[in-house]
Design a protein around this motif. Structure first.
Motif, short mmCIF file in Angstrom:
data_model
loop_
_atom_site.label_atom_id
_atom_site.label_comp_id
_atom_site.label_asym_id
_atom_site.label_seq_id
_atom_site.Cartn_x
_atom_site.Cartn_y
_atom_site.Cartn_z
N GLY A 194 2.47 -41.90 30.50
CA GLY A 194 1.84 -42.97 31.26
C GLY A 194 2.77 -43.67 32.23
N ARG A 195 4.07 -43.48 32.04
CA ARG A 195 5.04 -44.10 32.95
C ARG A 195 5.86 -43.07 33.72
NH1 ARG A 195 7.18 -49.91 30.73
NH2 ARG A 195 5.32 -50.50 29.53
N ASP A 196 5.33 -41.87 33.80
CA ASP A 196 6.03 -40.81 34.51
C ASP A 196 6.06 -41.12 36.00
OD1 ASP A 196 6.91 -38.42 35.69
OD2 ASP A 196 5.97 -37.18 34.15
N GLU A 197 7.27 -41.28 36.53
CA GLU A 197 7.45 -41.67 37.92
C GLU A 197 6.91 -40.64 38.90
OE1 GLU A 197 10.45 -43.57 35.26
OE2 GLU A 197 9.73 -41.51 35.57
N ALA A 198 6.73 -39.40 38.45
CA ALA A 198 6.19 -38.37 39.33
C ALA A 198 4.72 -38.62 39.66
CB ALA A 198 6.35 -37.00 38.68
N HIS A 199 4.06 -39.46 38.85
CA HIS A 199 2.63 -39.71 39.06
C HIS A 199 2.29 -41.17 39.29
CE1 HIS A 199 1.35 -35.62 38.08
NE2 HIS A 199 2.27 -35.63 37.13
N PHE A 200 3.17 -42.08 38.87
CA PHE A 200 2.83 -43.51 38.93
C PHE A 200 3.98 -44.29 39.56
CE2 PHE A 200 0.88 -41.67 35.07
CZ PHE A 200 -0.45 -41.75 35.46
N GLU A 201 3.72 -44.82 40.76
CA GLU A 201 4.71 -45.64 41.44
C GLU A 201 4.82 -46.98 40.73
OE1 GLU A 201 5.56 -47.40 45.94
OE2 GLU A 201 3.86 -46.05 45.56
N ALA A 202 6.04 -47.52 40.66
CA ALA A 202 6.29 -48.78 39.95
C ALA A 202 5.59 -48.75 38.59
CB ALA A 202 5.80 -49.96 40.78
N ALA A 203 5.90 -47.71 37.82
CA ALA A 203 5.17 -47.42 36.58
C ALA A 203 5.35 -48.49 35.52
CB ALA A 203 5.61 -46.06 36.02
#
Length: 382
Positions: A303-312
């Motif tokens: 859920g906090r993978d930077e590859a998918h979520f900016e400013a995770a």
């Protein structure tokens, strides 16, 4: 064990807040063996999303695993046809239609009753005084264990998930888990001849499942159906009260309670991981797994993978959370997802904020847990 690079954790710090360590793993060793957990962790969203579906390699069947030893072999610890047959048997109790038409009115009645009793008090701990009884009332209805008190439902659920995460082998934790499962069996026995229609107990009995499967699956429903909704209800409220502009956007109709829920479970996943056992040797990237290796799919890290979520690391209800996998992504996708969403987004959140428009925090909200995570208390007033 696998030949994955080794990462060490401080178990106390990891339980207090796993996200810094998980971020370091994603950067330096996204597939890594953690000796303190005796498991290889997958931390990238895409690896988890792909490998969770390969049940021929990463098997859910764990006859020697903690959950099986403590709760019996439920459908989450079975794969293939064995899993699907029990999932189909349980589906009539948890289908979106059953939830909307049968359970949601019961959820709402219980939540209204709890709110009305809270109103005159002017303050409460949102975890124990609202989220816990709302979740427990819903779960008592769904399971069919009508004789169980709400506080007992919360307690047995907590003691079971504590037992299933007891990788350190703490004796008192295991003893509490055994006491919890024994109490559940007592309540199941009391309801065998009068299981309420559409309940998880009734539909499994109607399907002719063996009693050991019925008992194990009721315990599974309780372990996943109490703590996670409780923690998400209290957690979403806490997050919105800490982000008043986002709460105002929901009140104005620009965003929904579903948006808040979806973002919260991406950001602080109530179910932090799912364990697997390697059934046959295989390779993922540069890592070779051997049969018998223990693997943890870290949903919290996905859920906090930077590859998918900016400013995770930030809570933002305007975010597209469609790539998040808080309920899993494979054949073991959470069977109670529809019930959880309905309870939280259609009942618990809107009723609370509508009834208490000046709700506000009055203190800190400590969080704990890495396999299961949620606030320990959320002090509020109105």
């Amino acid at each position: 064990m696998s030949n994955a690079p080794v990462s060490h954790i401080d178990p106390v710090a990891f339980n207090s807040d796993p996200y810094p360590a998980l971020a370091q793993m994603r950067r330096e060793a996204p597939i890594t063996f953690v000796p303190e957990l005796n498991a290889t962790l997958l931390t990238h969203r895409d690896d988890i999303h792909r490998e969770e579906k390969r049940i021929e390699v990463f098997s859910s069947r764990q006859p020697d695993g903690l959950m099986t030893q403590l709760m019996g072999e439920n459908m989450m610890r079975k794969d293939g046809a064995a899993h699907m047959s029990e999932r189909r048997a349980l589906f009539p109790a948890l289908s979106p239609r059953t939830v909307a038409e049968h359970w949601q009115p019961m959820f709402e009645a219980a939540a209204r009753e709890i709110i009305e009793k809270l109103k005159p008090k002017g303050q409460c701990d949102l975890v124990t005084d609202y989220a816990m009884p709302v979740s427990a009332a819903a779960l008592i209805a769904i399971t069919g264990l009508e004789g169980m008190e709400r506080a007992d439902m919360d307690r047995v659920s907590q003691h079971m998930i504590d037992g299933c995460a007891n990788y350190a082998g703490d004796g008192p934790t295991e003893a509490r888990c055994h006491a919890a499962t024994a109490l559940i069996d007592t309540h199941i026995d009391r309801m065998l001849d009068c299981a309420p229609a559409k309940s998880a107990l009734a539909v499994q009995l109607d399907a002719g499942l063996p009693m050991d499967s019925v008992r194990a699956n009721i315990k599974l429903v309780i372990s996943g159906g109490q703590n996670e909704p409780r923690d998400a209800i209290a957690g979403v409220v806490w997050a919105l009260l800490n982000h008043p502009a986002q709460l105002a956007a929901i009140r104005a109709g620009r965003y929904s309670w579903q948006d808040a829920f979806g973002e919260y479970v991406r950001w602080i996943s109530p179910i932090g991981m799912s364990p697997r056992i390697v059934a046959t040797s295989d390779t993922v990237g540069d890592v070779t797994f051997k049969a018998g290796d223990r693997v943890f799919f870290m949903f919290s890290s996905a859920g906090r993978d930077e590859a998918h979520f900016e400013a995770a690391d930030q809570f933002d209800i305007s975010r597209d959370t469609s790539r998040a996998i808080p309920f899993g992504a494979g054949p073991h996708f959470c069977a109670g997802a529809a019930a959880s969403r309905a309870l939280i987004t259609q009942v618990a959140l809107p009723l609370l904020f509508n009834a208490l428009p000046d709700l506000h925090l009055t203190g800190d909200a400590p969080f704990a847990g890495w396999a299961f995570r949620g606030p320990l208390s959320v002090p509020v007033a109105w």
